[in-house]
Design an enzyme around this catalytic site. Structure first.
Site, PDB file in Angstrom:
ATOM      1  N   GLY A   1      50.656  -2.948  56.180  1.00  0.00           N
ATOM      2  CA  GLY A   1      51.583  -3.098  55.067  1.00  0.00           C
ATOM      3  C   GLY A   1      51.169  -2.491  53.754  1.00  0.00           C
ATOM      4  O   GLY A   1      51.983  -2.416  52.819  1.00  0.00           O
TER       5      GLY A   1
ATOM      6  N   CYS B   1      76.570  14.863  61.077  1.00  0.00           N
ATOM      7  CA  CYS B   1      77.890  14.439  60.594  1.00  0.00           C
ATOM      8  C   CYS B   1      77.881  12.965  60.216  1.00  0.00           C
ATOM      9  O   CYS B   1      78.478  12.123  60.887  1.00  0.00           O
ATOM     10  CB  CYS B   1      78.943  14.750  61.644  1.00  0.00           C
ATOM     11  SG  CYS B   1      78.974  16.516  61.963  1.00  0.00           S
ATOM     12  N   GLU B   2      77.168  12.660  59.145  1.00  0.00           N
ATOM     13  CA  GLU B   2      77.083  11.320  58.578  1.00  0.00           C
ATOM     14  C   GLU B   2      76.821  11.499  57.093  1.00  0.00           C
ATOM     15  O   GLU B   2      75.996  12.326  56.707  1.00  0.00           O
ATOM     16  CB  GLU B   2      75.875  10.543  59.148  1.00  0.00           C
ATOM     17  CG  GLU B   2      75.897  10.253  60.623  1.00  0.00           C
ATOM     18  CD  GLU B   2      76.830   9.122  61.011  1.00  0.00           C
ATOM     19  OE1 GLU B   2      77.262   8.348  60.127  1.00  0.00           O
ATOM     20  OE2 GLU B   2      77.148   9.039  62.208  1.00  0.00           O
TER      21      GLU B   2
HETATM   22  C1  PLP Z   1      54.743  -1.946  61.450  1.00  0.00           C
HETATM   23  C2  PLP Z   1      53.641  -2.909  61.630  1.00  0.00           C
HETATM   24  C3  PLP Z   1      52.375  -2.641  61.101  1.00  0.00           C
HETATM   25  C4  PLP Z   1      52.078  -1.419  60.272  1.00  0.00           C
HETATM   26  O1  PLP Z   1      52.665  -1.490  59.009  1.00  0.00           O
HETATM   27  P1  PLP Z   1      52.309  -0.362  57.913  1.00  0.00           P
HETATM   28  O2  PLP Z   1      53.169  -0.735  56.767  1.00  0.00           O
HETATM   29  O3  PLP Z   1      52.669   0.952  58.489  1.00  0.00           O
HETATM   30  O4  PLP Z   1      50.867  -0.486  57.607  1.00  0.00           O
HETATM   31  C5  PLP Z   1      51.360  -3.537  61.365  1.00  0.00           C
HETATM   32  N1  PLP Z   1      51.568  -4.656  62.101  1.00  0.00           N
HETATM   33  C6  PLP Z   1      52.790  -4.950  62.615  1.00  0.00           C
HETATM   34  C7  PLP Z   1      52.943  -6.176  63.414  1.00  0.00           C
HETATM   35  C8  PLP Z   1      53.853  -4.099  62.397  1.00  0.00           C
HETATM   36  O5  PLP Z   1      55.056  -4.399  62.906  1.00  0.00           O
END
Ligand code: PLP
Length: 420
Positions: free
Chosen positions: A239, A344-345
């Site tokens: 994240g 086409c969107e």
């Molecule tokens: C998508 C996801 C990640 C990676 O998220 P990033 O924002 O790309 O670091 C990690 N763990 C889970 C469970 C995810 O669904």
């Protein structure tokens, strides 16, 4: 930090001239910098040096085998969310004991494959999934190592569609139900409780929601231990955001690491991370050629040969991507364009109202920071062939996924005899 820079007004990926590459490969295509991938995974690992950690790269961000192989060679594990991603991770040489399996809808077949491979951990997202893991763990005579993905009810993430840790989101088990679920799981013989897991969202550019969620997780571990439950791992998910050239600037991985060390040091657990975007995002760009410069009634459109099927992030998340001319003309007029594709969107766009140097048809532009959730989310909508992926290493390059032929695109389809 990445390795896409101008030299004499031409954009390079490491030591490869992207204008020449566009001639050779044909547009559109993705190009990744191996040095950038290695650098990003290294920065992350270094930030936690000395701690007991597993960096399980989130395969869904960019699942190309060559990319996985590079990360495997740097010691990374994998976070997978499907049987297909598990197969890719294993094929790339990622050891099963470094693989964690997330996702709300694991099927029996996927669970079986992962149990047979001997993966490190299942991140369990619901009680029915716990029951399935227990049933299959008993059937195979291999208890499934598990962590519950707990939902801390924290809002985070660069867009509503990439927030995953709120009560309303489909992910994880409710915070107030966690202790009871751990107690149930401990009594099962087909699962082995190992840890606590959370993942609160993506493109997070502020440490505060991480801190809130991680402190809650530390508190839960204390409660579980008081209940007599041995917790030896804490999976903090992914994240961490990246700079996209506009919008908030994310914290450096060192700051993120300092926060985590502060919160988790007293716990004595293995830390698991699932970074995706921060590893691959700025390690790739998409190169696309201008087809037309269309002077519409109200707007001027730069129509390029890539579409939302090749890179859906602007359409799906209102995402910003910087767009740079591959060949820069310092004297060019600045023009306000909508940069759009041929699909086409109306949502088929890469930028709206963007001030760019006037770019004539035939010239290429690079859509920057497209290494994560670019090729991985591509489709063949409008019967457009998936675009190639190219890897650069110094002055070398290799096609790591080629453009299929039209025959290959149709190869899985059949018309029944009664239509002849
Ligand atoms: C998508 C996801 C990640 C990676 O998220 P990033 O924002 O790309 O670091 C990690 N763990 C889970 C469970 C995810 O669904």
């Amino acid at each position: 930090m990445h390795h896409f820079e101008y030299r004499n007004n031409t954009l390079y990926a490491e030591d490869v001239d992207l204008a020449a590459l566009a001639q050779e490969i044909g547009t559109p295509f993705y190009v990744y910098s191996e040095a950038t991938l290695r650098r990003h995974i290294g920065v992350f690992a270094k930030a936690f040096a000395g701690a007991d950690t597993l960096v399980a790269y989130s395969v869904k961000a960019n699942s190309n085998l060559a990319v996985l192989k590079i990360l495997a060679s740097e010691g990374a594990g994998a976070d997978v969310v499907s049987g297909g991603e598990l197969m890719r991770a294993l094929k790339a040489g990622i050891p099963p004991e470094k693989i964690v399996f997330s996702g709300v809808g694991k099927t029996d077949a996927e669970i079986k494959a992962a149990l047979e491979a001997g993966i490190h951990q299942f991140n369990v997202e619901s009680e029915p999934e716990l029951d399935a893991l227990n049933r299959l763990g008993i059937a195979l005579g291999r208890p499934a190592p598990i962590a519950f993905r707990v939902n801390p009810d924290v809002a985070a993430g660069g867009h509503d569609k990439i927030s995953t840790g709120r009560k309303e989101d489909k992910f994880g088990v409710a915070w107030h139900e966690a202790r009871a679920l751990y107690a149930r799981a401990r009594a099962m013989t087909g699962v082995a409780v190992k840890g606590v897991d959370l993942h609160i969202g993506s493109q997070i550019t502020d440490l505060a929601p991480f801190e809130t969620a991680f402190r809650k997780a530390a508190g839960l571990i204390a409660d579980l231990r008081a209940d007599g439950c041995a917790i030896e791992r804490l999976d903090l998910g992914g994240g961490l955001g990246i700079p996209y050239g506009a919008g908030a600037v994310p914290p450096h991985p060192e700051e993120y690491a300092a926060l985590i060390k502060r919160v988790t040091a007293p716990l004595g657990v293995q830390l698991i991370f699932e970074p995706g975007r921060m590893i691959a995002g700025n390690a790739g760009v998409m190169v696309t050629r201008v087809v037309y410069d269309k002077k519409g009634e109200a707007r001027r459109f730069l129509i390029v040969d890539a579409g939302m099927n090749d890179l859906i992030r602007p359409a799906l998340y209102d995402a910003h991507h910087d767009i740079l001319p591959v060949c820069r003309n310092p004297g060019a007029l600045q023009v306000v364009y909508d940069v759009v594709g041929p699909v086409c969107e109306s949502s088929d766009f890469f930028a709206k109202g963007r001030c760019l140097p006037e770019t004539p048809p035939g010239e290429s532009v690079a859509v920057m920071s497209a290494g994560a959730y670019g090729a991985a989310q591509a489709s063949e909508y409008n019967s457009r062939r998936l675009i190639p992926e190219v890897l650069v290493n110094g002055d070398k390059h290799a096609v790591i996924r080629r453009r299929p032929t039209y025959d290959e695109m149709l190869a899985l389809e059949a018309t029944p005899g009664w239509l002849d």
